[in-house]
Design a protein around this motif. Structure first.
Motif, short mmCIF file in Angstrom:
data_model
loop_
_atom_site.label_atom_id
_atom_site.label_comp_id
_atom_site.label_asym_id
_atom_site.label_seq_id
_atom_site.Cartn_x
_atom_site.Cartn_y
_atom_site.Cartn_z
N LEU A 82 0.86 -1.20 0.00
CA LEU A 82 0.00 0.00 0.00
C LEU A 82 0.89 1.24 0.00
N GLU A 83 0.58 2.16 -0.91
CA GLU A 83 1.37 3.40 -0.95
C GLU A 83 0.57 4.60 -0.50
N ARG A 84 -0.70 4.65 -0.89
CA ARG A 84 -1.48 5.85 -0.62
C ARG A 84 -2.94 5.51 -0.41
N ILE A 85 -3.59 6.35 0.38
CA ILE A 85 -5.04 6.21 0.57
C ILE A 85 -5.65 7.55 0.19
N THR A 86 -6.76 7.50 -0.50
CA THR A 86 -7.49 8.75 -0.74
C THR A 86 -8.94 8.54 -0.36
N GLN A 87 -9.54 9.66 0.07
CA GLN A 87 -10.97 9.61 0.45
C GLN A 87 -11.57 10.92 -0.03
N HIS A 88 -12.61 10.83 -0.83
CA HIS A 88 -13.12 12.05 -1.45
C HIS A 88 -14.00 12.86 -0.50
N ARG A 89 -14.61 12.16 0.46
CA ARG A 89 -15.40 12.91 1.44
C ARG A 89 -14.80 12.70 2.82
N LEU A 90 -15.36 13.36 3.82
CA LEU A 90 -14.77 13.26 5.16
C LEU A 90 -14.95 11.87 5.75
N GLY A 131 -16.77 7.67 4.70
CA GLY A 131 -17.21 6.83 3.58
C GLY A 131 -16.05 6.11 2.92
N PRO A 132 -16.31 5.49 1.75
CA PRO A 132 -15.31 4.62 1.12
C PRO A 132 -13.97 5.31 0.90
N VAL A 133 -12.92 4.50 0.89
CA VAL A 133 -11.57 5.02 0.60
C VAL A 133 -10.99 4.23 -0.58
N THR A 134 -10.08 4.89 -1.28
CA THR A 134 -9.40 4.19 -2.39
C THR A 134 -7.97 3.91 -1.98
N LEU A 135 -7.58 2.66 -2.16
CA LEU A 135 -6.22 2.24 -1.82
C LEU A 135 -5.40 2.19 -3.09
N GLN A 136 -4.19 2.72 -3.01
CA GLN A 136 -3.31 2.67 -4.18
C GLN A 136 -2.05 1.89 -3.82
N PHE A 137 -1.73 0.93 -4.66
CA PHE A 137 -0.61 0.04 -4.38
C PHE A 137 0.57 0.35 -5.29
N THR A 141 -5.46 -0.38 -7.86
CA THR A 141 -6.24 0.36 -6.86
C THR A 141 -7.41 -0.51 -6.39
N ASP A 142 -7.96 -0.13 -5.26
CA ASP A 142 -9.11 -0.88 -4.73
C ASP A 142 -9.94 0.08 -3.88
N GLU A 143 -11.24 0.11 -4.10
CA GLU A 143 -12.11 0.94 -3.26
C GLU A 143 -12.77 0.05 -2.21
N VAL A 144 -12.67 0.47 -0.95
CA VAL A 144 -13.25 -0.34 0.14
C VAL A 144 -14.02 0.54 1.12
N ASP A 145 -14.91 -0.12 1.90
CA ASP A 145 -15.68 0.61 2.92
C ASP A 145 -14.91 0.70 4.23
N LEU A 146 -14.10 -0.34 4.49
CA LEU A 146 -13.34 -0.37 5.75
C LEU A 146 -11.91 -0.80 5.45
N ASP A 182 -0.52 -2.79 9.55
CA ASP A 182 0.76 -2.70 8.86
C ASP A 182 1.91 -2.26 9.77
N GLY A 183 1.79 -2.60 11.05
CA GLY A 183 2.94 -2.52 11.94
C GLY A 183 3.29 -1.13 12.42
N VAL A 184 4.46 -1.05 13.07
CA VAL A 184 4.83 0.16 13.79
C VAL A 184 5.03 1.35 12.83
N ARG A 185 5.41 1.07 11.59
CA ARG A 185 5.58 2.16 10.60
C ARG A 185 4.39 2.23 9.66
N SER A 186 3.23 2.18 10.20
CA SER A 186 2.00 2.04 9.42
C SER A 186 1.73 3.18 8.43
N VAL A 187 1.51 2.82 7.19
CA VAL A 187 1.10 3.79 6.16
C VAL A 187 -0.36 4.23 6.42
N VAL A 188 -1.15 3.29 6.89
CA VAL A 188 -2.56 3.60 7.16
C VAL A 188 -2.66 4.63 8.29
N ARG A 189 -1.85 4.44 9.34
CA ARG A 189 -1.86 5.40 10.45
C ARG A 189 -1.42 6.79 9.98
#
Ligand SMILES: Cc1cc2nc3c(=O)[nH]c(=O)nc-3n(C[C@H](O)[C@H](O)[C@H](O)COP(=O)(O)OP(=O)(O)OC[C@H]3O[C@@H](n4cnc5c(N)ncnc54)[C@H](O)[C@@H]3O)c2cc1C
Length: 421
Positions: A133-141, A143-149, A154-159, A164-171
């Protein structure tokens, strides 16, 4: 939540991600995928403690029976750990295990044993390796997010579950201001043939910390003919290090233990293939959820860098609570964010309590610095201050009971809301 299946992505396939995978693949309303950057799932580090809380979770995940008795080490006299003076070898404290049932007694295993036990219960058709995973985008505050690898996929998900551990990209996406930094401590880990260790006269075949006032050496039988050696020391100026588990030069490794006694020196000199783990940690997060669609679990949710030696157990607890909180929201037709808030209300206080312990540890270190004690006095002081059984509740923690109570409280809260309408 509607009748549409909930699209859930887990980022990372360490203990947190694998346990979440087992939990979420059981949920019929979930469409699940797991993304892991590694090309193969490999062992990181060497040994791992399975405490009572971890066994409970493994049982709940149906993975307890995947660990065979000959894969684990349990001390013959039933202690969970011994604390010894690293200069004299004197036994200062030894923790028994009270009313712990036999199948939940402390055990030491190769990290790969836990990984394999979890992986065995994961539906691997959901697992995508070599997918960073490299980036996450969310068009609204919310709701769904788009994951970019990194592959461009890419993948759009609800949750999205950040495992991804101590150096989390998601965090980093959820809490951009949050930073981790080098703790000033480095762990060294190596393996030694068991016959060489047990040939040392008087060496205890036990789970042993050999303490100095600040630094410590840990030895434990890992079965499979090898003994684990983990050492933890103050090592300044490692801020630039980013690698996890890189080879350490023997000269550098042997340097911190010069004040320890001949027994410890002998063990340290037996290790030839040593890896260095610069320990990075960060402040507590105010919340382990964000934007109505992100939940952090495992080291991503509490960047403690191995503090308390039970991070894998905490990760399994996170997965347990998160899956149930999301299920509750689904069953009641609530928004996903309500389930995530409940997850946060159960887990954040637990991590708050852990950071309080860390503050107490820091205080103990400050006092130690002021007291001007010699090696033996300082060692006794540190064992009393930091390694007393009063922190044992972390390992006995019954998350199932905590969850049951939280669910009852949530029902009462819901009834009050309905009554107010
Ligand atoms: C020295 C030391 C000793 C320890 N001893 C113990 C112990 O005795 N008992 C215990 O329970 N715990 C112990 N721990 C802690 C334990 O190792 C961690 O808490 C545990 O591994 C956390 O699991 P996790 O799944 O959250 O993270 P990790 O195990 O770090 O797994 C994260 C996964 O995410 C993947 N990943 C990361 N970034 C991305 C990305 N961008 N895209 C896709 N995938 C990604 C990684 O490749 C990795 O597979 C110790 C830790 C240290 C440092």
């Amino acid at each position: 939540m509607t009748d549409k299946r909930l699209r859930v992505a887990i980022i990372g396939a360490g203990p947190a991600g694998l346990s979440a995978a087992i939990e979420f693949q059981r949920l019929p309303f979930v469409d699940l995928r797991i993304y892991e950057q590694a090309t193969v799932l490999r062992e990181i580090g060497s040994g791992l403690s399975l405490q009572r809380n971890t066994w409970r979770m493994l049982e709940s995940l149906g993975a307890l029976q995947n660990i065979k008795p000959d894969e684990i080490f349990r001390a013959a006299d039933g202690h969970s750990v011994q604390h010894r003076n690293g200069r004299t070898g004197e036994l200062i404290a030894s923790h028994g295990q009270g009313d712990t049932p036999p199948h939940h007694l402390h055990a030491r295993v190769f990290r790969s044993v836990l990984q394999k036990a979890l992986l065995q219960n994961v539906n691997q058709s959901n697992l995508h390796l070599s997918t960073r995973l490299e980036r996450i985008t969310q068009h609204r505050l919310t709701g769904p997010v788009t994951l970019q690898f990194s592959s461009g996929q890419t993948d759009e998900v609800d949750l999205v579950i950040g495992a991804d551990g101590v150096r989390s990209v998601v965090r980093q996406f959820a809490f951009p201001e949050h930073r981790i930094g080098y703790t000033g401590r480095t762990a060294y880990r190596g393996l030694i043939p068991t016959d060489k260790i047990l040939a040392i006269p008087g060496f205890p075949d036990a789970v042993t910390f050999w303490h100095g006032p600040r630094d410590w050496v840990y030895t434990c039988n890992l079965r499979h003919g090898v003994y684990e050696l983990t050492c933890n020391a103050d090592v300044p100026n490692e801020e630039k290090r980013v690698s996890w588990g890189e080879p350490a030069g023997l000269e550098e490794f042997r340097r911190p233990w010069k004040d320890f006694g001949p027994l410890v020196q002998q063990i340290v000199n037996l290790a030839t293939d040593v890896q260095r783990f610069a320990l990075f940690a960060g402040p507590r997060l105010e919340s382990v959820v964000s934007r109505g669609s992100i939940a952090l679990i495992g080291d991503a949710s509490h960047p403690l860098s191995g503090a308390f030696g039970a991070g894998a157990g905490f990760a399994l607890e996170d997965s347990y609570v998160l899956a149930r909180a999301v299920t509750r929201a689904h069953e009641r037709g609530h928004a996903l964010s309500r389930g995530l808030d409940l997850y946060d209300r159960v887990r954040s206080p637990h991590y708050r309590a852990m950071y309080v312990i860390l503050d107490e540890f820091k205080q103990s270190d400050i006092e130690l610095g002021q007291l001007g004690l010699d090696f033996d006095e300082g060692t006794a002081y540190t064992i009393r201050g930091k390694w007393a059984r009063k922190y044992g509740w972390l390992y006995d923690y019954d998350v199932q009971e905590v969850w049951r109570k939280a669910a009852v409280e949530e029902d009462a809260r819901l009834q009050q809301e309905v009554a107010r309408l």
